[in-house]
Design a protein around this motif. Sequence first.
Motif, PDB file in Angstrom:
ATOM      1  N   LYS A 145      43.596  11.683  27.852  1.00  0.00           N
ATOM      2  CA  LYS A 145      44.663  12.090  28.656  1.00  0.00           C
ATOM      3  C   LYS A 145      45.903  11.470  28.755  1.00  0.00           C
ATOM      4  O   LYS A 145      46.002  10.619  29.154  1.00  0.00           O
ATOM      5  CB  LYS A 145      43.807  12.343  30.051  1.00  0.00           C
ATOM      6  CG  LYS A 145      44.900  13.327  31.162  1.00  0.00           C
ATOM      7  CD  LYS A 145      43.681  13.366  32.304  1.00  0.00           C
ATOM      8  CE  LYS A 145      44.445  14.510  33.200  1.00  0.00           C
ATOM      9  NZ  LYS A 145      43.859  14.742  34.674  1.00  0.00           N
ATOM     10  N   ARG A 150      40.528   7.624  27.600  1.00  0.00           N
ATOM     11  CA  ARG A 150      40.004   7.640  28.967  1.00  0.00           C
ATOM     12  C   ARG A 150      38.531   7.309  28.830  1.00  0.00           C
ATOM     13  O   ARG A 150      37.855   6.633  29.644  1.00  0.00           O
ATOM     14  CB  ARG A 150      40.422   8.821  29.799  1.00  0.00           C
ATOM     15  CG  ARG A 150      41.657   8.935  30.033  1.00  0.00           C
ATOM     16  CD  ARG A 150      42.375   7.978  31.100  1.00  0.00           C
ATOM     17  NE  ARG A 150      43.598   8.211  31.083  1.00  0.00           N
ATOM     18  CZ  ARG A 150      44.288   8.847  32.340  1.00  0.00           C
ATOM     19  NH1 ARG A 150      43.492   9.021  33.202  1.00  0.00           N
ATOM     20  NH2 ARG A 150      45.394   8.834  32.398  1.00  0.00           N
ATOM     21  N   GLU A 151      37.838   7.995  28.052  1.00  0.00           N
ATOM     22  CA  GLU A 151      36.339   7.710  27.915  1.00  0.00           C
ATOM     23  C   GLU A 151      36.041   7.836  26.360  1.00  0.00           C
ATOM     24  O   GLU A 151      36.726   8.313  25.425  1.00  0.00           O
ATOM     25  CB  GLU A 151      35.833   9.277  28.479  1.00  0.00           C
ATOM     26  CG  GLU A 151      35.678   9.048  29.977  1.00  0.00           C
ATOM     27  CD  GLU A 151      34.709   8.518  30.698  1.00  0.00           C
ATOM     28  OE1 GLU A 151      33.612   8.126  30.109  1.00  0.00           O
ATOM     29  OE2 GLU A 151      35.000   8.422  31.942  1.00  0.00           O
ATOM     30  N   ALA A 164      29.645  15.527  30.879  1.00  0.00           N
ATOM     31  CA  ALA A 164      29.831  14.573  31.983  1.00  0.00           C
ATOM     32  C   ALA A 164      31.388  13.689  31.779  1.00  0.00           C
ATOM     33  O   ALA A 164      32.214  13.781  32.628  1.00  0.00           O
ATOM     34  CB  ALA A 164      28.890  13.703  32.070  1.00  0.00           C
ATOM     35  N   ALA A 165      31.363  13.350  30.355  1.00  0.00           N
ATOM     36  CA  ALA A 165      32.638  12.583  30.146  1.00  0.00           C
ATOM     37  C   ALA A 165      33.855  13.440  30.406  1.00  0.00           C
ATOM     38  O   ALA A 165      35.142  12.929  30.745  1.00  0.00           O
ATOM     39  CB  ALA A 165      32.438  11.915  28.801  1.00  0.00           C
ATOM     40  N   GLU A 167      34.279  15.965  32.163  1.00  0.00           N
ATOM     41  CA  GLU A 167      34.391  16.167  33.644  1.00  0.00           C
ATOM     42  C   GLU A 167      35.142  15.164  34.283  1.00  0.00           C
ATOM     43  O   GLU A 167      36.008  15.436  35.191  1.00  0.00           O
ATOM     44  CB  GLU A 167      33.358  16.822  34.492  1.00  0.00           C
ATOM     45  CG  GLU A 167      32.642  18.080  33.874  1.00  0.00           C
ATOM     46  CD  GLU A 167      33.689  19.294  34.145  1.00  0.00           C
ATOM     47  OE1 GLU A 167      34.511  19.227  35.149  1.00  0.00           O
ATOM     48  OE2 GLU A 167      33.555  20.370  33.280  1.00  0.00           O
ATOM     49  N   ARG A 168      34.677  13.906  34.042  1.00  0.00           N
ATOM     50  CA  ARG A 168      35.243  12.932  34.407  1.00  0.00           C
ATOM     51  C   ARG A 168      36.795  12.930  34.365  1.00  0.00           C
ATOM     52  O   ARG A 168      37.720  12.527  35.084  1.00  0.00           O
ATOM     53  CB  ARG A 168      34.711  11.344  34.382  1.00  0.00           C
ATOM     54  CG  ARG A 168      33.352  11.182  34.842  1.00  0.00           C
ATOM     55  CD  ARG A 168      32.788   9.804  34.597  1.00  0.00           C
ATOM     56  NE  ARG A 168      32.593   9.464  33.260  1.00  0.00           N
ATOM     57  CZ  ARG A 168      31.509   9.687  32.453  1.00  0.00           C
ATOM     58  NH1 ARG A 168      30.473  10.421  33.347  1.00  0.00           N
ATOM     59  NH2 ARG A 168      31.410   9.451  31.233  1.00  0.00           N
ATOM     60  N   VAL A 169      37.320  12.916  32.912  1.00  0.00           N
ATOM     61  CA  VAL A 169      38.528  12.849  32.491  1.00  0.00           C
ATOM     62  C   VAL A 169      39.357  13.994  32.847  1.00  0.00           C
ATOM     63  O   VAL A 169      40.537  13.811  33.584  1.00  0.00           O
ATOM     64  CB  VAL A 169      38.556  12.991  30.819  1.00  0.00           C
ATOM     65  CG1 VAL A 169      40.040  13.276  30.493  1.00  0.00           C
ATOM     66  CG2 VAL A 169      38.086  11.783  30.239  1.00  0.00           C
ATOM     67  N   ALA A 171      38.894  15.432  35.936  1.00  0.00           N
ATOM     68  CA  ALA A 171      39.199  15.039  37.374  1.00  0.00           C
ATOM     69  C   ALA A 171      40.206  14.057  37.591  1.00  0.00           C
ATOM     70  O   ALA A 171      40.628  13.734  38.544  1.00  0.00           O
ATOM     71  CB  ALA A 171      37.745  14.906  37.925  1.00  0.00           C
ATOM     72  N   SER A 172      40.346  13.222  36.521  1.00  0.00           N
ATOM     73  CA  SER A 172      41.064  12.020  36.805  1.00  0.00           C
ATOM     74  C   SER A 172      42.805  12.411  36.897  1.00  0.00           C
ATOM     75  O   SER A 172      43.118  13.418  36.527  1.00  0.00           O
ATOM     76  CB  SER A 172      40.755  10.991  35.731  1.00  0.00           C
ATOM     77  OG  SER A 172      41.494  11.496  34.430  1.00  0.00           O
TER      78      SER A 172
END
Length: 172
Positions: A145, A150-151, A164-165, A167-169, A171-172
Amino acid sequence: MSSRSSCCSVLPFSVTGPRFAAVSLISVGQSYPSYRFGLSFQPGKRIGDARKSHSRLWVSCLRDTKASVVTGNSWDKLILNSDTPVLVEFYASWYGPCNVVHRVIEEIAIGYSGKLKCFVLDADCDPQVAENYEIKAVPVVLLFKNGVKRESVMGTMPKEFYMAAIERVLAS
């Protein structure tokens, strides 16, 4: 639903003298730009007659892929300078688990269209990019990102791990 069709072939053959392989692609009413081909060669062991060895040639293709190919030459433009979060699958065409991950990434590319760009990079063809991100084995999926990693998801995992990874990226 994707119109992607895939094929995988293992062609055993005998080699006498210098080792070489030739691949001929013949199109029957199809155009090449919608295909991605992988080619790997595994030298074989000498059996019996010392002048002959048995080797394998793997040829694989994927058609109408949703994840675009990125190379070392296009890395900065497509990955690091992207305004949209990016997923990159590092793979090897000869390694079966990478094909499993690629099918999952294809589904994700469709589901996250417009929110996430998906790319694939052949780690055998662009080892420098893989080395830059300390990738020692494939499959590996990296998420970026704003040009920053990021992941990462290593190995063959269920689709939910990748989602899940992502979605975390997002949302960041």
